[in-house]
Design a protein around this motif. Sequence first.
Motif, PDB file in Angstrom:
ATOM      1  N   THR A 274       0.944  -1.123   0.019  1.00 16.87           N
ATOM      2  CA  THR A 274      -0.086  -0.004   0.060  1.00 16.87           C
ATOM      3  C   THR A 274       0.779   1.271   0.102  1.00 16.87           C
ATOM      4  O   THR A 274       0.490   2.151  -0.629  1.00 16.87           O
ATOM      5  CB  THR A 274      -1.016   0.122   1.247  1.00 16.87           C
ATOM      6  OG1 THR A 274      -1.752  -1.108   1.142  1.00 16.87           O
ATOM      7  CG2 THR A 274      -1.879   1.304   1.077  1.00 16.87           C
ATOM      8  N   LYS A 301      -6.894  -3.591  -6.172  1.00  9.74           N
ATOM      9  CA  LYS A 301      -7.837  -4.343  -5.593  1.00  9.74           C
ATOM     10  C   LYS A 301      -7.658  -5.869  -6.144  1.00  9.74           C
ATOM     11  O   LYS A 301      -7.850  -6.693  -5.315  1.00  9.74           O
ATOM     12  CB  LYS A 301      -9.210  -3.997  -6.205  1.00  9.74           C
ATOM     13  CG  LYS A 301      -9.889  -2.829  -5.301  1.00  9.74           C
ATOM     14  CD  LYS A 301     -11.434  -2.891  -6.049  1.00  9.74           C
ATOM     15  CE  LYS A 301     -12.300  -1.716  -5.112  1.00  9.74           C
ATOM     16  NZ  LYS A 301     -13.599  -1.754  -5.550  1.00  9.74           N
ATOM     17  N   PRO A 306      -5.007  -3.529   0.604  1.00  9.30           N
ATOM     18  CA  PRO A 306      -5.910  -2.342   1.473  1.00  9.30           C
ATOM     19  C   PRO A 306      -5.664  -1.058   1.073  1.00  9.30           C
ATOM     20  O   PRO A 306      -4.353  -0.366   0.913  1.00  9.30           O
ATOM     21  CB  PRO A 306      -5.748  -2.752   2.690  1.00  9.30           C
ATOM     22  CG  PRO A 306      -4.244  -3.074   2.922  1.00  9.30           C
ATOM     23  CD  PRO A 306      -3.795  -4.034   1.464  1.00  9.30           C
ATOM     24  N   PHE A 307      -6.655  -0.280   0.942  1.00  9.75           N
ATOM     25  CA  PHE A 307      -6.475   1.135   0.600  1.00  9.75           C
ATOM     26  C   PHE A 307      -6.273   1.764   2.219  1.00  9.75           C
ATOM     27  O   PHE A 307      -6.660   1.015   3.109  1.00  9.75           O
ATOM     28  CB  PHE A 307      -7.674   1.689   0.283  1.00  9.75           C
ATOM     29  CG  PHE A 307      -8.186   1.393  -0.886  1.00  9.75           C
ATOM     30  CD1 PHE A 307      -7.200   0.600  -2.103  1.00  9.75           C
ATOM     31  CD2 PHE A 307      -9.317   1.903  -1.642  1.00  9.75           C
ATOM     32  CE1 PHE A 307      -7.470   0.354  -3.098  1.00  9.75           C
ATOM     33  CE2 PHE A 307      -9.564   1.743  -3.243  1.00  9.75           C
ATOM     34  CZ  PHE A 307      -8.729   0.996  -3.972  1.00  9.75           C
ATOM     35  N   THR A 311      -4.369   6.774   0.745  1.00 10.20           N
ATOM     36  CA  THR A 311      -4.686   6.448  -0.385  1.00 10.20           C
ATOM     37  C   THR A 311      -5.831   7.561  -0.788  1.00 10.20           C
ATOM     38  O   THR A 311      -5.958   8.313  -1.831  1.00 10.20           O
ATOM     39  CB  THR A 311      -5.325   5.102  -0.627  1.00 10.20           C
ATOM     40  OG1 THR A 311      -4.376   4.183  -0.045  1.00 10.20           O
ATOM     41  CG2 THR A 311      -5.817   4.711  -1.982  1.00 10.20           C
ATOM     42  N   GLU A 353     -14.684   3.581  -6.364  1.00 11.60           N
ATOM     43  CA  GLU A 353     -13.648   2.671  -5.988  1.00 11.60           C
ATOM     44  C   GLU A 353     -13.206   3.070  -4.281  1.00 11.60           C
ATOM     45  O   GLU A 353     -13.028   2.095  -3.660  1.00 11.60           O
ATOM     46  CB  GLU A 353     -12.231   2.991  -6.825  1.00 11.60           C
ATOM     47  CG  GLU A 353     -12.481   2.347  -8.370  1.00 11.60           C
ATOM     48  CD  GLU A 353     -12.798   0.963  -8.333  1.00 11.60           C
ATOM     49  OE1 GLU A 353     -12.380   0.110  -7.560  1.00 11.60           O
ATOM     50  OE2 GLU A 353     -13.434   0.660  -9.370  1.00 11.60           O
ATOM     51  N   LEU A 354     -13.106   4.118  -4.122  1.00 14.00           N
ATOM     52  CA  LEU A 354     -12.826   4.561  -2.532  1.00 14.00           C
ATOM     53  C   LEU A 354     -14.005   4.236  -1.749  1.00 14.00           C
ATOM     54  O   LEU A 354     -13.692   3.459  -0.797  1.00 14.00           O
ATOM     55  CB  LEU A 354     -12.448   6.135  -2.470  1.00 14.00           C
ATOM     56  CG  LEU A 354     -11.201   6.479  -3.054  1.00 14.00           C
ATOM     57  CD1 LEU A 354     -11.033   8.007  -2.902  1.00 14.00           C
ATOM     58  CD2 LEU A 354     -10.120   5.938  -2.689  1.00 14.00           C
ATOM     59  N   GLU A 356     -15.909   1.802  -2.104  1.00 15.82           N
ATOM     60  CA  GLU A 356     -16.101   0.334  -1.923  1.00 15.82           C
ATOM     61  C   GLU A 356     -14.942  -0.287  -1.153  1.00 15.82           C
ATOM     62  O   GLU A 356     -14.999  -1.289  -0.713  1.00 15.82           O
ATOM     63  CB  GLU A 356     -16.290  -0.178  -3.463  1.00 15.82           C
ATOM     64  CG  GLU A 356     -17.375   0.112  -4.102  1.00 15.82           C
ATOM     65  CD  GLU A 356     -17.159  -0.425  -5.601  1.00 15.82           C
ATOM     66  OE1 GLU A 356     -16.305  -0.841  -5.642  1.00 15.82           O
ATOM     67  OE2 GLU A 356     -18.163  -0.338  -6.273  1.00 15.82           O
ATOM     68  N   SER A 357     -14.075   0.697  -0.473  1.00 20.75           N
ATOM     69  CA  SER A 357     -13.133   0.116   0.024  1.00 20.75           C
ATOM     70  C   SER A 357     -13.565  -0.077   1.762  1.00 20.75           C
ATOM     71  O   SER A 357     -14.675   0.244   2.090  1.00 20.75           O
ATOM     72  CB  SER A 357     -11.790   0.996   0.101  1.00 20.75           C
ATOM     73  OG  SER A 357     -11.915   2.241   1.002  1.00 20.75           O
ATOM     74  N   THR A 358     -12.548  -0.519   2.551  1.00 20.30           N
ATOM     75  CA  THR A 358     -12.841  -0.897   4.097  1.00 20.30           C
ATOM     76  C   THR A 358     -12.138   0.363   4.926  1.00 20.30           C
ATOM     77  O   THR A 358     -12.231   0.260   6.092  1.00 20.30           O
ATOM     78  CB  THR A 358     -12.244  -2.228   4.403  1.00 20.30           C
ATOM     79  OG1 THR A 358     -10.824  -2.242   4.213  1.00 20.30           O
ATOM     80  CG2 THR A 358     -12.678  -3.203   3.541  1.00 20.30           C
TER      81      THR A 358
END
Length: 464
Positions: A274, A301, A306-307, A311, A353-354, A356-358
């Motif tokens: 990352t 992805k 992981p973001f 990021t 995209e962001l 949808e990250s965790t």
Amino acid sequence: MLSPITSYAQMMLSLNQMGGIGSGQLSFSIALPWNPLRPLPPLTSPIQCAVTKQGQRFLTKLAANARDAKVTNKLIAKFLTSSTRSIALNTLSYLLSPDTTLPHLSSLALPFYSKITEASWFEWNPKLVAALVALLDKQGQHNEAEVLISETISKLGSRERELALFHCQLVESHSKLSSKHGFDSSYSYLYQLLHNSSSVYVKNRAFESMISGLCEMDRPREADNLIEEMRVKGLKPSVFEFRSVVYGYGRLGLFEDMLKVVEQMENQGIAIDTICSNMVLSSYGAHSELAAMLVWLRKMKSLSLPFSIRTYNSVLNSCLTIMAMLQEPKDFPCSIEELNGVLNGDEALLVKELVESTVLDEVMVWEPLEAKLDLHGMHLGSAYLILLEWFEAMRCRFNSGKDVIPAEVVVICGSGKHSSVRGESPVKGLVKQMMLRMESPMRIDRKNVGCFVAKGRAVKDWLC
């Protein structure tokens, strides 16, 4: 005739072989290399800086009397008498920093340091000396810088590892100030020390500093060549060296070279992580290459990387539509749905995209006593998008009925202690505007002005 770089390097090596040039404590009178008659910029605005309040008051007085050497000497002496070790060193470090907002006071760093060396708590620190040498060299005070270097070499004697570390620190300090004269001199010495040493530690540490310094000086191709030289000498370049060159090429917009280095990392068995990905994203963003950022996010992805908050920062700082909206706090959208309605093209896809990250899951807590969102480390665009995500996540949790309603809800945004303008947090200002516009029950906490708080049930009634 020898070049200045070569003569400097040979002088340093000779001094080291002789064990230095004297042994007393270095002292400077404050009839200074600083010229109190030198023109200074107008002092019309109050000083705001990331130092302690005591240090800030001292710097404000110093700025108001900067043209009077006698007064500044007295102010320095009085400040050091009444300050703890940490406050004094913090203030000196601020004057030495390339990010200082008071460059016209940096000429006082040498007399300030000289007075600090007289304090009972003072412990000699070669890293601090390196930072001071770099500043003096940048100011053209080469004689004063060489005196400090000679004094350090005398103290370190024949201790090769410590001597190498000092010159590593010199290379790094000069590069941060973009000082070509000082950087080339210290780089030349360190390069000769590297070739004369049999220590693997010294070699690795020297290569690390030289590669990092070259990239900081916008000379990534030379740094890339040093990586190859490491291999020839039987040394294995680390992830740190590779990252330095990746970012060195990237921030200059040399993306083909940047990606070649990334490929080298993979071929050598160094996994792309990352941190490296954020450097690539930041490089693309600095040159408004949003489509390339989108491709890289999707690669992250596919690699299950992981973001992170960085990021978010790298991506959203480059989304000009969002950043422009945040300059007009009365107009920006207050929900993900509204935001999607005004974004187009690559910006919309990047935000998707962001979202949808965790990352949101990592900065929020939901417990019976407290639900908390921590915005520390986020730039303005990141804090804005995370807040929109958080509103939706909280609404979903409240509506599900599966979770206990927390007694209190807290949003931590900070009070501006680490902001470029002390006490003025852009993120706090954004949160305040959003809460007012959305008629939220959350208010600034009386006990901690860096937080917004409300009762959990009041937040549920508001969101649902």
